[in-house]
Scaffold this motif. Structure first.
Motif, mmCIF file in Angstrom:
data_model
loop_
_atom_site.group_PDB
_atom_site.id
_atom_site.type_symbol
_atom_site.label_atom_id
_atom_site.label_comp_id
_atom_site.label_asym_id
_atom_site.label_seq_id
_atom_site.Cartn_x
_atom_site.Cartn_y
_atom_site.Cartn_z
ATOM 1 N N LEU A 189 0.764 -1.205 0.025
ATOM 2 C CA LEU A 189 -0.008 0.057 -0.124
ATOM 3 C C LEU A 189 1.049 1.209 0.024
ATOM 4 C CD1 LEU A 189 -2.606 -1.090 3.005
ATOM 5 C CD2 LEU A 189 -2.710 -1.267 0.234
ATOM 6 N N GLY A 190 0.367 2.359 -0.743
ATOM 7 C CA GLY A 190 1.267 3.572 -0.798
ATOM 8 C C GLY A 190 0.491 4.499 -1.863
ATOM 9 N N PRO A 191 1.145 5.671 -1.684
ATOM 10 C CA PRO A 191 0.504 6.828 -2.685
ATOM 11 C C PRO A 191 1.068 6.590 -4.055
ATOM 12 C CG PRO A 191 2.495 7.474 -1.357
ATOM 13 C CD PRO A 191 2.147 6.115 -0.738
ATOM 14 N N ASN A 192 0.289 7.073 -4.854
ATOM 15 C CA ASN A 192 0.788 6.847 -6.417
ATOM 16 C C ASN A 192 2.287 7.437 -6.521
ATOM 17 O OD1 ASN A 192 -1.903 6.309 -7.102
ATOM 18 N ND2 ASN A 192 -2.352 8.422 -7.726
ATOM 19 N N GLU A 193 2.979 6.751 -7.282
ATOM 20 C CA GLU A 193 4.312 7.077 -7.769
ATOM 21 C C GLU A 193 5.126 6.595 -6.751
ATOM 22 O OE1 GLU A 193 5.129 7.789 -10.981
ATOM 23 O OE2 GLU A 193 2.977 8.048 -11.400
ATOM 24 N N ALA A 194 4.803 5.615 -5.896
ATOM 25 C CA ALA A 194 5.672 5.225 -4.591
ATOM 26 C C ALA A 194 6.847 4.187 -4.984
ATOM 27 C CB ALA A 194 4.855 5.013 -3.445
ATOM 28 N N GLY A 195 6.241 3.505 -6.061
ATOM 29 C CA GLY A 195 7.375 2.471 -6.456
ATOM 30 C C GLY A 195 6.820 0.939 -6.391
ATOM 31 N N LYS A 196 5.579 0.823 -6.214
ATOM 32 C CA LYS A 196 4.873 -0.572 -5.746
ATOM 33 C C LYS A 196 5.020 -1.464 -6.982
ATOM 34 C CE LYS A 196 0.978 1.557 -4.942
ATOM 35 N NZ LYS A 196 1.403 2.861 -5.003
ATOM 36 N N PRO A 197 4.703 -1.077 -7.809
ATOM 37 C CA PRO A 197 5.014 -2.055 -9.003
ATOM 38 C C PRO A 197 6.410 -2.361 -9.518
ATOM 39 C CG PRO A 197 3.170 -0.371 -9.836
ATOM 40 C CD PRO A 197 3.948 0.020 -8.299
#
Length: 50
Positions: free
Chosen positions: A14-22
């Motif tokens: 979980l995290g904000p947009n553009e945080a690098g999850k993918p």
């Protein structure tokens, strides 16, 4: 970032947009290469020189 996922566990990132999850998922599966730092996967070191 440091985390341990045991066999059989279900996790979510979980995290904000553009945080690098993918990007993290792609590095774990070897789709994207590391540019810096290191990653341990099943105790085996993966870094930009490996």
């Amino acid at each position: 970032m440091d985390f341990l996922i045991n066999q059989g566990e279900c996790v979510a990132l979980l995290g904000p947009n553009e945080a690098g999850k993918p990007t993290i998922i792609k590095m774990i599966f070897g789709i994207s290469k590391l540019i810096g730092g290191q990653m341990l996967l099943n105790g085996k070191r993966h870094d930009r020189n490996a």
